[in-house]
Scaffold this motif. Structure first.
Motif, PDB file in Angstrom:
ATOM      1  N   UNK A  47       0.904  -1.245  -0.066  1.00 55.73           N
ATOM      2  CA  UNK A  47      -0.160  -0.008   0.024  1.00 55.73           C
ATOM      3  C   UNK A  47       0.895   1.197   0.016  1.00 55.73           C
ATOM      4  N   UNK A  48       0.700   2.246  -1.097  1.00 57.74           N
ATOM      5  CA  UNK A  48       1.299   3.462  -1.046  1.00 57.74           C
ATOM      6  C   UNK A  48       0.417   4.583  -0.943  1.00 57.74           C
ATOM      7  N   UNK A  49       0.703   5.594  -0.140  1.00 54.99           N
ATOM      8  CA  UNK A  49      -0.373   6.663  -0.056  1.00 54.99           C
ATOM      9  C   UNK A  49       0.462   8.058  -0.707  1.00 54.99           C
ATOM     10  N   UNK A  50      -0.489   8.815  -1.557  1.00 52.29           N
ATOM     11  CA  UNK A  50      -0.026   9.973  -2.162  1.00 52.29           C
ATOM     12  C   UNK A  50      -0.382  11.101  -0.930  1.00 52.29           C
ATOM     13  N   UNK A  51       0.829  11.941  -0.800  1.00 55.48           N
ATOM     14  CA  UNK A  51       0.644  13.214   0.131  1.00 55.48           C
ATOM     15  C   UNK A  51       1.347  14.392  -0.443  1.00 55.48           C
ATOM     16  N   UNK A  52       0.594  15.475  -0.415  1.00 58.34           N
ATOM     17  CA  UNK A  52       1.110  16.802  -1.003  1.00 58.34           C
ATOM     18  C   UNK A  52       1.601  17.783  -0.014  1.00 58.34           C
ATOM     19  N   UNK A  53       1.575  17.259   1.434  1.00 56.48           N
ATOM     20  CA  UNK A  53       1.873  18.193   2.283  1.00 56.48           C
ATOM     21  C   UNK A  53       2.579  17.342   3.735  1.00 56.48           C
ATOM     22  N   UNK A  54       3.020  18.085   4.527  1.00 56.81           N
ATOM     23  CA  UNK A  54       3.753  17.484   5.829  1.00 56.81           C
ATOM     24  C   UNK A  54       2.646  16.973   6.420  1.00 56.81           C
ATOM     25  N   UNK A  55       1.553  17.628   6.791  1.00 56.63           N
ATOM     26  CA  UNK A  55       0.550  17.297   7.828  1.00 56.63           C
ATOM     27  C   UNK A  55      -0.310  15.989   7.429  1.00 56.63           C
ATOM     28  N   UNK A  56      -0.430  15.900   6.043  1.00 55.62           N
ATOM     29  CA  UNK A  56      -1.201  14.524   5.375  1.00 55.62           C
ATOM     30  C   UNK A  56      -0.217  13.449   5.857  1.00 55.62           C
ATOM     31  N   UNK A  57       1.119  13.741   5.441  1.00 57.32           N
ATOM     32  CA  UNK A  57       2.213  12.700   5.684  1.00 57.32           C
ATOM     33  C   UNK A  57       2.032  12.255   7.112  1.00 57.32           C
ATOM     34  N   UNK A  58       2.071  13.189   8.079  1.00 56.26           N
ATOM     35  CA  UNK A  58       2.092  12.714   9.459  1.00 56.26           C
ATOM     36  C   UNK A  58       0.792  11.859   9.875  1.00 56.26           C
ATOM     37  N   UNK A  59      -0.126  12.142   9.200  1.00 54.57           N
ATOM     38  CA  UNK A  59      -1.430  11.361   9.571  1.00 54.57           C
ATOM     39  C   UNK A  59      -1.152   9.919   8.861  1.00 54.57           C
ATOM     40  N   UNK A  60      -0.787  10.026   7.563  1.00 52.26           N
ATOM     41  CA  UNK A  60      -0.595   8.603   6.813  1.00 52.26           C
ATOM     42  C   UNK A  60       0.369   7.637   7.763  1.00 52.26           C
ATOM     43  N   UNK A  61       1.399   8.281   8.153  1.00 51.28           N
ATOM     44  CA  UNK A  61       2.407   7.492   8.937  1.00 51.28           C
ATOM     45  C   UNK A  61       1.847   6.882  10.105  1.00 51.28           C
ATOM     46  N   UNK A  62       0.901   7.170  10.744  1.00 51.99           N
ATOM     47  CA  UNK A  62       0.316   6.635  11.923  1.00 51.99           C
ATOM     48  C   UNK A  62      -0.608   5.429  11.303  1.00 51.99           C
ATOM     49  N   UNK A  63      -0.674   5.044  10.266  1.00 57.57           N
ATOM     50  CA  UNK A  63      -0.892   3.910   9.687  1.00 57.57           C
ATOM     51  C   UNK A  63       0.179   2.828   9.108  1.00 57.57           C
ATOM     52  N   UNK A  64      -0.196   1.534   9.064  1.00 60.79           N
ATOM     53  CA  UNK A  64       0.336   0.639   8.509  1.00 60.79           C
ATOM     54  C   UNK A  64       0.758   0.648   6.920  1.00 60.79           C
ATOM     55  N   UNK A  65       1.652   1.370   6.354  1.00 54.50           N
ATOM     56  CA  UNK A  65       1.972   1.513   4.888  1.00 54.50           C
ATOM     57  C   UNK A  65       3.257   1.309   4.475  1.00 54.50           C
ATOM     58  N   UNK A  66       3.295   1.008   3.137  1.00 54.58           N
ATOM     59  CA  UNK A  66       4.596   0.287   2.731  1.00 54.58           C
ATOM     60  C   UNK A  66       5.453   1.578   1.959  1.00 54.58           C
ATOM     61  N   UNK A  67       4.760   2.505   1.372  1.00 56.96           N
ATOM     62  CA  UNK A  67       5.244   3.705   0.577  1.00 56.96           C
ATOM     63  C   UNK A  67       4.646   4.984   0.716  1.00 56.96           C
ATOM     64  N   UNK A  68       5.341   5.944   0.630  1.00 56.57           N
ATOM     65  CA  UNK A  68       4.515   7.364   0.620  1.00 56.57           C
ATOM     66  C   UNK A  68       4.952   8.152  -0.736  1.00 56.57           C
ATOM     67  N   UNK A  69       3.876   8.530  -1.555  1.00 59.31           N
ATOM     68  CA  UNK A  69       4.513   9.202  -2.750  1.00 59.31           C
ATOM     69  C   UNK A  69       4.142  10.824  -2.569  1.00 59.31           C
ATOM     70  N   UNK A  70       5.548  11.341  -2.408  1.00 61.11           N
ATOM     71  CA  UNK A  70       5.410  12.916  -2.022  1.00 61.11           C
ATOM     72  C   UNK A  70       5.163  13.520  -3.402  1.00 61.11           C
ATOM     73  N   UNK A  71       3.984  14.085  -3.587  1.00 67.37           N
ATOM     74  CA  UNK A  71       3.746  14.524  -4.645  1.00 67.37           C
ATOM     75  C   UNK A  71       3.924  16.293  -4.757  1.00 67.37           C
ATOM     76  N   UNK A  72       4.483  16.536  -5.708  1.00 65.05           N
ATOM     77  CA  UNK A  72       5.170  17.912  -6.164  1.00 65.05           C
ATOM     78  C   UNK A  72       5.374  18.699  -4.937  1.00 65.05           C
ATOM     79  N   UNK A  73       6.469  18.084  -4.335  1.00 73.45           N
ATOM     80  CA  UNK A  73       6.861  18.892  -3.149  1.00 73.45           C
ATOM     81  C   UNK A  73       8.222  19.424  -3.605  1.00 73.45           C
ATOM     82  N   UNK A  74       8.507  20.727  -2.845  1.00 75.13           N
ATOM     83  CA  UNK A  74       9.703  21.273  -3.180  1.00 75.13           C
ATOM     84  C   UNK A  74      10.853  20.635  -2.350  1.00 75.13           C
TER      85      UNK A  74
END
Length: 294
Positions: A201-228
């Motif tokens: 399971x991979x989750x796309x996030x476009x800000x650090x707040x959403x990333x922090x929420x996603x990391x509270x769940x068991x995921x395998x990868x994060x897609x950091x979309x259009x981040x500087x």
């Protein structure tokens, strides 16, 4: 010419099916009226595939299959391997056999070989651009309908890696999924409950707040979309090795090095398959069939 360590292969069934469809499209119901009108059925010929520009080769088996589908008597001899880098003027392959078959199969063979080699060549440019970093270059699902397996194979020839093959082999929760599911936590929970432990399971996030929420769940990868770059560095630090990190969105040859140096594991580039120019290759007949020994 430089040799690659690439040793993958395309299934023969896929090659045969694609070549059959391409030839049917080209020949229609009347066949090759140009060749058949002026070239005797008994005439033999020989030709070479030459690279007109430097690049990375991909699709030799498909080119060979195109000629064999027209006439199994054609002899095809590759002078390089898929994944090899060649210089302008290099002989990539040699063919010999019935002249009609060489002329009729020429365009289909070149269409596959030029297109796939173009993808491999562009991929290699991206791979070279991030050399020395931990980042790997990955493709996306932005492929030509019906040619995904061939284009993803070409990415591997260029030193890249494949993202998921389709909607069926991994879960990628994107922004619209999050909205439809009622939030990132709900989306991840529903996905995990739906599939077995072998499905990533991979989750796309476009800000650090959403990333922090996603990391509270068991995921395998994060897609950091259009981040500087600054945000990517912070995101990598937040993840701290708990999942793979993938950067995506608007990646170019000018920006890919900086993205890689932010510390991500993967950089996905849609342009590898949707915007790669062909590698210019040509088929040139030799004066006499005796000039080639396949």
């Amino acid at each position: 010419m430089s040799s690659s360590s690439f040793d993958g292969a395309l299934p023969r069934l896929l090659i045969a099916r694609a070549v059959e469809q391409a030839l049917a499209e080209d020949l229609g119901t009347r066949g090759d009226v140009t060749t058949d009108s002026m070239v005797p059925a008994h005439a033999m010929a020989a030709a070479t595939f030459g690279a007109r520009r430097e690049g990375v080769i991909s699709g030799l088996a498909v080119a060979e299959a195109a000629f064999h589908a027209v006439d199994p008597r054609v002899v095809f001899k590759a002078e390089v391997h898929d994944g090899d880098r060649v210089g302008a003027g290099a002989v990539v392959a040699r063919v010999a056999g019935p002249a009609r078959a060489l002329l009729t199969g020429e365009r289909v063979a070149l269409n596959f070989l030029c297109h796939m080699s173009g993808i491999a060549t562009l991929t290699r440019r991206y791979v070279d651009a991030v050399a020395g970093t931990r980042a790997r270059i990955a493709d996306t699902r932005k492929t030509t309908p019906g040619l995904r397996a061939f284009e993803k194979y070409a990415v591997r020839c260029g030193g890249g890696v494949n993202h998921r093959s389709g909607l069926f082999d991994a879960i990628l929760i994107k922004d619209n999924h999050i909205v439809a599911a009622g939030g990132v936590t709900a989306a991840i929970s529903a996905a995990r409950a739906h599939v077995g432990h072998m499905v990533k399971i991979e989750v796309e996030v476009d800000d650090l707040e959403t990333l922090a929420t996603a990391l509270q769940q068991p995921i395998d990868a994060v897609l950091l979309d259009n981040m500087d770059i600054a945000s990517l560095r912070k995101a990598v630090a937040m993840v701290a090795g708990r999942s793979l990190t993938e950067a995506s969105g608007g990646v170019t040859l000018d920006t890919v090095r900086g993205i890689a140096e932010a510390g991500v594991d993967l950089i996905s580039v849609g342009a590898l398959t949707h915007s790669a120019p062909i590698l210019d290759l040509g088929l040139d007949f030799l004066p006499q069939p005796a000039d080639i020994a396949c």
